[in-house]
Design an enzyme around this catalytic site. Sequence first.
Site, PDB file in Angstrom:
ATOM      1  N   PRO A   1       0.824  -1.216   0.000  1.00 40.86           N
ATOM      2  CA  PRO A   1       0.000   0.000   0.000  1.00 40.86           C
ATOM      3  C   PRO A   1       0.856   1.264   0.000  1.00 40.86           C
ATOM      4  CG  PRO A   1      -0.092  -1.120   2.133  1.00 40.86           C
ATOM      5  CD  PRO A   1       0.670  -2.004   1.211  1.00 40.86           C
ATOM      6  N   GLU A   2       0.508   2.179  -0.874  1.00 36.24           N
ATOM      7  CA  GLU A   2       1.173   3.479  -0.888  1.00 36.24           C
ATOM      8  C   GLU A   2       0.170   4.536  -0.439  1.00 36.24           C
ATOM      9  OE1 GLU A   2       3.966   4.720  -3.655  1.00 36.24           O
ATOM     10  OE2 GLU A   2       4.694   2.733  -4.199  1.00 36.24           O
TER      11      GLU A   2
END
Length: 268
Positions: free
Chosen positions: A2-3
């Site tokens: 996840p960014e």
Amino acid sequence: MPELPEVETTVRGLDRVLRGRRIASVEARRPDLRHAMPVDLGQRLTGALVTDLRRRAKYGLIDTDRGDTLVFHLGMTGHWRIDPTEIGKHDHFIITTDDRRRLALNDARRFGSLDLVRTDELAEWPPIKALGPEPFDLDAHGLKKRLAGRSAAIKLLLLDQRIVAGLGNIYVCEALHRAGIHPLRAGGSVSLARLQRLVPAIHDVLAESIAAGGSTLRDFAAPDGELGYFPKSFAVYDREGRPCACGGTVARIVQNGRSTFYCPRCQR
Ligand SMILES: [Zn+2]
């Protein structure tokens, strides 16, 4: 992994379920993720009213009326599930609200974390205090100052959370490509004019991805809704050997052990 857009999407999804609700119960199904969860998590959260949900870099922040902030990080594989029909072995932390909604933090690899910090001390909490500005708070002049005198590659400097917080590998590759900047160029040597293309490119790649994530929230209320992961398409990321829009071919190099994708023809 996840960014920032995934974390932002997650926070917006949790907001719809948690804001203004009281936490009826919490259940920690193991004592730790990447590190130990606070032992008094249940005591401090049970009965508390959720007053706000926010994001700082890749941390999600859930504020309560008791002056506490539950801080979550999704690590490599973390995600929240909304109203899961059954609890699985990777659902490590569960919140139940006063209107009987259930949220499960699922994290197969357990690189994520949960912490409880006093809200008024959050800015001084070491992991947050160490962070540079949010990408959306950054302008070209500010970035120029932060890069001044730095001989390291621009790609690596943009990944340094002290220079700008929350940027990960994918969005740095994409933003450098849009701005036509070679990833190996020394950070301090990038002109202000080029940073004036780079900063809007950073904002745009993030905003477009957040918008894509937001569109997936429309049907998130379905049971077993998984927050924060959505399909995305990229111009260079993970496209080695494939054509660039300029007619060049996307190349891959390794910088500090991580892949950088770029176009040798239009990035200088
Ligand atoms: Zn190109």
